[in-house]
Design a protein around this motif. Sequence first.
Motif, mmCIF file in Angstrom:
data_model
loop_
_atom_site.group_PDB
_atom_site.id
_atom_site.type_symbol
_atom_site.label_atom_id
_atom_site.label_comp_id
_atom_site.label_asym_id
_atom_site.label_seq_id
_atom_site.Cartn_x
_atom_site.Cartn_y
_atom_site.Cartn_z
ATOM 1 N N THR A 52 0.814 -1.217 0.000
ATOM 2 C CA THR A 52 0.000 0.000 0.000
ATOM 3 C C THR A 52 0.845 1.263 0.000
ATOM 4 O OG1 THR A 52 -1.811 -1.124 1.142
ATOM 5 C CG2 THR A 52 -1.784 1.267 1.251
ATOM 6 N N ASN B 28 -7.099 1.864 -0.340
ATOM 7 C CA ASN B 28 -6.345 0.645 -0.606
ATOM 8 C C ASN B 28 -6.661 -0.384 0.479
ATOM 9 O OD1 ASN B 28 -4.092 -1.301 -0.938
ATOM 10 N ND2 ASN B 28 -3.310 0.244 -2.357
ATOM 11 N N GLU C 144 -10.250 2.717 -7.036
ATOM 12 C CA GLU C 144 -10.083 4.045 -7.612
ATOM 13 C C GLU C 144 -11.396 4.699 -8.009
ATOM 14 O OE1 GLU C 144 -5.980 4.418 -9.928
ATOM 15 O OE2 GLU C 144 -7.138 2.692 -10.612
ATOM 16 N N ASN D 176 1.162 3.989 -3.165
ATOM 17 C CA ASN D 176 0.912 5.423 -3.029
ATOM 18 C C ASN D 176 2.132 6.234 -3.459
ATOM 19 O OD1 ASN D 176 -1.652 4.943 -2.040
ATOM 20 N ND2 ASN D 176 -1.075 5.155 0.102
ATOM 21 N N LYS E 198 2.676 6.072 -7.347
ATOM 22 C CA LYS E 198 1.704 6.858 -8.097
ATOM 23 C C LYS E 198 1.881 8.357 -7.869
ATOM 24 C CE LYS E 198 -2.087 3.682 -8.985
ATOM 25 N NZ LYS E 198 -3.525 3.443 -8.825
ATOM 26 N N ASP E 199 2.060 8.756 -6.624
ATOM 27 C CA ASP E 199 2.074 10.183 -6.310
ATOM 28 C C ASP E 199 3.436 10.840 -6.494
ATOM 29 O OD1 ASP E 199 -0.597 10.016 -5.673
ATOM 30 O OD2 ASP E 199 -0.287 9.906 -3.507
ATOM 31 N N SER F 220 -7.207 7.688 -6.172
ATOM 32 C CA SER F 220 -7.452 6.587 -5.241
ATOM 33 C C SER F 220 -8.778 6.761 -4.516
ATOM 34 C CB SER F 220 -6.323 6.518 -4.213
ATOM 35 O OG SER F 220 -6.599 5.525 -3.231
ATOM 36 N N GLU G 76 -5.371 -1.195 -5.016
ATOM 37 C CA GLU G 76 -5.805 0.194 -5.049
ATOM 38 C C GLU G 76 -7.171 0.282 -5.727
ATOM 39 O OE1 GLU G 76 -4.194 2.710 -3.707
ATOM 40 O OE2 GLU G 76 -4.108 4.451 -5.024
ATOM 41 N N THR H 86 -8.557 3.509 3.437
ATOM 42 C CA THR H 86 -7.321 2.768 3.707
ATOM 43 C C THR H 86 -7.150 2.522 5.199
ATOM 44 O OG1 THR H 86 -6.277 3.744 1.745
ATOM 45 C CG2 THR H 86 -4.814 2.772 3.393
ATOM 46 N N ARG I 25 -9.367 12.600 -1.918
ATOM 47 C CA ARG I 25 -8.257 12.294 -1.018
ATOM 48 C C ARG I 25 -8.755 11.945 0.386
ATOM 49 N NH1 ARG I 25 -3.000 12.812 -1.982
ATOM 50 N NH2 ARG I 25 -2.311 13.656 -3.984
#
Length: 360
Positions: free
Chosen positions: A118, A150, A245, A122, A125-126, A147, A243, A276, A269
């Motif tokens: 997880t 997760n 989405e 993150n 991706k970020d 997202s 993940e 999560t 967000r």
Amino acid sequence: MDRRSILKGAGIAGVLAAGVAPAVHAQSTVRWRLASSFPKSLTTLFGAAEKMAAEVKALSGGKFEISTHPAGELMPAFGVVDALQGDTIEMAQTAAYYFTGKSPIFAFSCAIPFGLTTLQMNAWKDHGNGRKYLDAFFEQYNFFTASSGNTGTQMGGWYRKEIKSVEDFKGLKMRLGGGLFGEAMAKLGVVAQNIPAGDIYTALEKGTLDAVEFVGPLDDEKLGLNKVAPYYYAPGWWEPSAELEFFVNLKKFNELSPEFKAILKAAMRVAAAETTSLYSAKSAGALKKLVAEKTQLKRFGKDILDAGFKASMEVFAEHEAKSEEFKKIYQDLRAFQRDQILWNMASEFPYNQYINSVKI
């Protein structure tokens, strides 16, 4: 988490000096629809969509509303990508690997066998190339991603019989969520099937399926899978994290005002962070309940994990040979993962090794 600070981070600093910004008040009301691939009964999964919509409404003072629709209400669970392409809906909530029939690249946005945890997902991706590469790919389907939370490392599924060796997979009719792990499991002899969550229990109960993997204790207990299959295996090597989405229609998003764009991003967000943390907080309790109800918790042997790893690497190599875009994203993910493993070996791994060995 304070809404004002979230909106600041989303790029509209100082917007909420006293409630909703005047610029938002002055705008016409916007109404969107979100179609989910999950049933309403899965309150953590579908709940992320509801949380996001509630935040959007609150942050906009009711000027931006998103109605949320569980699987089957507006369209079938796996119809959401086609609906986004056709501008039928403004948003979807789903797992990208459900759509690997369109392209195997979809899997990278959710989970691949022996992939990222997880935190690593993150980070890739970020702050790596993950979201940049994937959203460039998803443009052809008329959406970008964010997202919705997760699940963490998933379980290895429910089985009507014990899995003592790789041989026990041969001919096994198993529900797998989609993605490249279906191809890897097929190499082990599994007859992989992709069935929506709402249909899993009945298929397992009737013997149409011999085994089911879904998520983990929190969702599996809600589906009642322990009532129709006694053996529960770990780990889910095909999903070291998954993940979920939001897919956002690009055309509709570009029509929003800057304020509404920022509100939507902030709300997504908030929903992702809450989902999560819910999985992390509640999975242990759900697992205790399942074991108390006579679920037989088992671990896959190393021979099974080794066979799964070998099969997975063969699948990745086959797709790399067919697609340069697949190869670019896959190689980038693995390079990022190697650095993350190096950091983990110096930090979390030795700590977890120790704390797991002592009584606290």
